[in-house]
Write a protein that holds these residues in place. Structure first.
Motif, PDB file in Angstrom:
ATOM      1  N   GLU A  22      75.632  29.173  27.144  1.00  0.00           N
ATOM      2  CA  GLU A  22      76.693  29.566  28.063  1.00  0.00           C
ATOM      3  C   GLU A  22      76.105  29.872  29.432  1.00  0.00           C
ATOM      4  O   GLU A  22      74.896  30.151  29.550  1.00  0.00           O
ATOM      5  CB  GLU A  22      77.439  30.785  27.530  1.00  0.00           C
ATOM      6  CG  GLU A  22      78.164  30.519  26.225  1.00  0.00           C
ATOM      7  CD  GLU A  22      78.979  31.706  25.731  1.00  0.00           C
ATOM      8  OE1 GLU A  22      79.595  31.587  24.661  1.00  0.00           O
ATOM      9  OE2 GLU A  22      78.987  32.756  26.419  1.00  0.00           O
TER      10      GLU A  22
ATOM     11  N   THR B  64      81.969  33.433  23.987  1.00  0.00           N
ATOM     12  CA  THR B  64      83.002  32.562  23.418  1.00  0.00           C
ATOM     13  C   THR B  64      83.540  33.221  22.148  1.00  0.00           C
ATOM     14  O   THR B  64      82.777  33.506  21.223  1.00  0.00           O
ATOM     15  CB  THR B  64      82.429  31.169  23.099  1.00  0.00           C
ATOM     16  OG1 THR B  64      82.014  30.555  24.318  1.00  0.00           O
ATOM     17  CG2 THR B  64      83.472  30.299  22.419  1.00  0.00           C
ATOM     18  N   THR B  65      84.833  33.464  22.130  1.00  0.00           N
ATOM     19  CA  THR B  65      85.413  34.295  21.072  1.00  0.00           C
ATOM     20  C   THR B  65      86.640  33.631  20.462  1.00  0.00           C
ATOM     21  O   THR B  65      87.440  33.013  21.160  1.00  0.00           O
ATOM     22  CB  THR B  65      85.817  35.676  21.635  1.00  0.00           C
ATOM     23  OG1 THR B  65      84.682  36.260  22.283  1.00  0.00           O
ATOM     24  CG2 THR B  65      86.296  36.597  20.523  1.00  0.00           C
TER      25      THR B  65
ATOM     26  N   SER C 136      88.322  30.632  22.782  1.00  0.00           N
ATOM     27  CA  SER C 136      88.197  30.583  24.242  1.00  0.00           C
ATOM     28  C   SER C 136      86.765  30.859  24.663  1.00  0.00           C
ATOM     29  O   SER C 136      86.066  31.677  24.049  1.00  0.00           O
ATOM     30  CB  SER C 136      89.124  31.607  24.907  1.00  0.00           C
ATOM     31  OG  SER C 136      90.477  31.300  24.666  1.00  0.00           O
ATOM     32  N   GLY C 137      86.339  30.169  25.727  1.00  0.00           N
ATOM     33  CA  GLY C 137      85.007  30.401  26.264  1.00  0.00           C
ATOM     34  C   GLY C 137      84.532  29.210  27.076  1.00  0.00           C
ATOM     35  O   GLY C 137      85.264  28.244  27.287  1.00  0.00           O
ATOM     36  N   ARG C 138      83.293  29.306  27.549  1.00  0.00           N
ATOM     37  CA  ARG C 138      82.673  28.229  28.319  1.00  0.00           C
ATOM     38  C   ARG C 138      81.282  27.966  27.777  1.00  0.00           C
ATOM     39  O   ARG C 138      80.565  28.888  27.394  1.00  0.00           O
ATOM     40  CB  ARG C 138      82.575  28.591  29.796  1.00  0.00           C
ATOM     41  CG  ARG C 138      83.875  28.553  30.567  1.00  0.00           C
ATOM     42  CD  ARG C 138      83.602  28.615  32.072  1.00  0.00           C
ATOM     43  NE  ARG C 138      82.834  29.803  32.442  1.00  0.00           N
ATOM     44  CZ  ARG C 138      82.119  29.920  33.552  1.00  0.00           C
ATOM     45  NH1 ARG C 138      82.014  28.903  34.398  1.00  0.00           N
ATOM     46  NH2 ARG C 138      81.475  31.044  33.826  1.00  0.00           N
ATOM     47  N   LYS C 139      80.905  26.693  27.776  1.00  0.00           N
ATOM     48  CA  LYS C 139      79.574  26.285  27.370  1.00  0.00           C
ATOM     49  C   LYS C 139      78.982  25.378  28.451  1.00  0.00           C
ATOM     50  O   LYS C 139      79.723  24.717  29.194  1.00  0.00           O
ATOM     51  CB  LYS C 139      79.620  25.533  26.040  1.00  0.00           C
ATOM     52  CG  LYS C 139      80.161  26.351  24.858  1.00  0.00           C
ATOM     53  CD  LYS C 139      79.230  27.478  24.469  1.00  0.00           C
ATOM     54  CE  LYS C 139      79.756  28.222  23.261  1.00  0.00           C
ATOM     55  NZ  LYS C 139      78.840  29.316  22.837  1.00  0.00           N
TER      56      LYS C 139
ATOM     57  N   VAL D 253      80.863  24.518  17.768  1.00  0.00           N
ATOM     58  CA  VAL D 253      80.793  25.546  18.799  1.00  0.00           C
ATOM     59  C   VAL D 253      80.325  26.861  18.178  1.00  0.00           C
ATOM     60  O   VAL D 253      80.872  27.313  17.170  1.00  0.00           O
ATOM     61  CB  VAL D 253      82.168  25.749  19.466  1.00  0.00           C
ATOM     62  CG1 VAL D 253      82.113  26.884  20.483  1.00  0.00           C
ATOM     63  CG2 VAL D 253      82.623  24.460  20.136  1.00  0.00           C
TER      64      VAL D 253
ATOM     65  N   GLY E 196      80.464  30.597  18.407  1.00  0.00           N
ATOM     66  CA  GLY E 196      81.298  31.631  19.017  1.00  0.00           C
ATOM     67  C   GLY E 196      81.183  32.933  18.260  1.00  0.00           C
ATOM     68  O   GLY E 196      80.210  33.160  17.531  1.00  0.00           O
TER      69      GLY E 196
ATOM     70  N   LEU F  27      86.876  25.942  26.909  1.00  0.00           N
ATOM     71  CA  LEU F  27      87.733  26.215  25.752  1.00  0.00           C
ATOM     72  C   LEU F  27      88.759  27.269  26.164  1.00  0.00           C
ATOM     73  O   LEU F  27      88.397  28.411  26.446  1.00  0.00           O
ATOM     74  CB  LEU F  27      86.903  26.722  24.573  1.00  0.00           C
ATOM     75  CG  LEU F  27      85.756  25.796  24.134  1.00  0.00           C
ATOM     76  CD1 LEU F  27      84.693  26.579  23.398  1.00  0.00           C
ATOM     77  CD2 LEU F  27      86.295  24.669  23.266  1.00  0.00           C
TER      78      LEU F  27
END
Length: 383
Positions: free
Chosen positions: A126, A138-139, A151-154, A168, A170, A211
């Motif tokens: 991330e 990311t959760t 949801s989250g960013r990678k 993913v 998370g 995400l």
């Protein structure tokens, strides 16, 4: 530990090398420069059983181990065709699903991963949590229908554009309120991603992944919502071993190209390979590649024997040693050709960036040194 490979392993090396060489030494570089993925060689490797050599026979694999998969990647890289997604799809994702996935997940994904018809990317890094997996944000929250909203960013995720799904890394919320690691299989069609411009000649592009409340069924989670770090490292240890195989093969390729040139190139009637000023540095690089290869083989044997803890230490050491050796081998190979080493014709200069990346990814040399300092030497943490 037996340092003599079996007849089957030696035959596998020969077969993989012959397949790769059949595509030609410039095939992979041309694919990369023209923005293609090298799909033909990927599918051929899958058809011949090389991509899934480590996966269970029940699901279309070869029933062997990470040792054999690393052997495949080493020989491909040594032939100038380093399939980076082998580190990700069969080694990380295939291994995790094999060990912790449900029967349905195994049936859905493993046969395709083995024959190359399906590719799975892996997303852990991330923007604010590079090597520190404990800080991943990311959760996934429970959805009303019993599934998950993720949801989250990678960032720096390889091969998303050619992947059918992304595994993913998370977190999920516990009853006590803290976040636990969890692994989700997310169809690529359900995520947003954009390429990262890289100064790198490679068939695999790097991406940022976004995400935003991605709705997933309960069956998308691998190993349960309370997965521990053991499940994550079941994939990351093979990742380190495969990264070492990539670097060892890359180093072998560069040294072979340089040695061939030094035998043919003559100055004042003498092949330049006869001069110790060029011969000795190349020989030193060859020794370092072989030493790294030994640690890679040790790590693979430990992993295949089921000793995850010992394999973790050896895998990190192998990745470190192989990356350092590959950087020096490529640098010396380019230098040995003089001006020709920087030309497109001789096909070595583009490896400078490729080899340099191996010191940074999938884990930096500094983080490996931290690991060895703490785990091997018992030194206190610096962070």
């Amino acid at each position: 530990m037996n340092f003599v490979e079996s007849t089957e392993q030696l035959e596998l090396r020969k077969a993989v090398a012959a397949m790769a060489q059949g595509f030609g030494k410039d095939y992979f570089r041309t694919e990369a420069r023209e923005g293609r993925s090298g799909r033909e060689i990927w599918l051929e490797a899958g058809r011949l059983g090389y991509l899934g050599v480590n996966l269970p026979e029940k699901f279309g694999g070869g029933g062997a181990g990470i040792y054999e998969l690393a052997l495949v990647l080493e020989e491909l890289a040594a032939s100038g065709c380093p399939l980076l997604m082998m580190v990700v799809s069969p080694a990380i994702c295939g291994t995790i699903i094999s060990r912790f996935g449900t029967e349905e997940q195994k049936e859905q994904w493993l046969p395709g991963i083995a024959d190359g018809s399906k590719i799975m990317a892996f997303a852990i890094t991330e923007p604010d949590a590079g090597s520190n997996a404990h800080q991943i944000t990311t959760t996934a929250h429970p959805a009303p229908d019993g599934g998950w909203l993720l949801s989250g960013r990678k960032v720096f995720i390889s091969g998303v554009d050619h992947a059918d799904a992304v595994m993913v890394v998370g977190r999920t919320s516990s009853a006590e309120g803290y976040l636990r690691p969890a692994l989700f299989i997310v169809p690529t069609a359900d995520i947003e991603y954009q390429p990262i411009a890289m100064e790198l000649v490679s068939t695999e592009k790097q991406f940022m992944v976004f995400l935003d409340e991605v709705a997933l069924p309960a069956s998308a989670i691998v190993g349960g919502a309370d997965a521990d770090l053991q499940q994550l490292f079941a994939g990351l240890n093979p990742e380190r071993i495969m990264a070492a195989a990539f670097s060892v093969g890359l180093g072998r390729y560069a040294l072979a190209r340089a040695a061939a040139y030094m035998k043919e190139r003559s100055v004042w009637g003498t092949p330049i390979g006869a001069h110790q000023g060029l011969a000795h540095p190349l020989a030193q690089a060859a020794i370092e590649i072989e030493l790294a290869k030994l640690m890679m083989q040790k790590a693979a044997c430990l992993y295949d024997s089921g000793d995850d803890r010992a394999a973790g230490e050896a895998a990190n050491m192998a990745k470190y040693a192989a990356a350092e050796a590959a950087v020096r081998a490529v640098d010396q190979a380019v230098h040995s050709l003089g001006g020709n080493g920087m030309t497109v014709e001789y096909g070595l200069a583009h490896l400078v960036n490729v080899a340099r990346v191996s010191r940074v990814a999938p884990v930096s040399r500094e983080m490996i040194l931290n690991f060895v300092a703490q785990q091997k030497l018992g030194l206190p943490k610096s962070y």
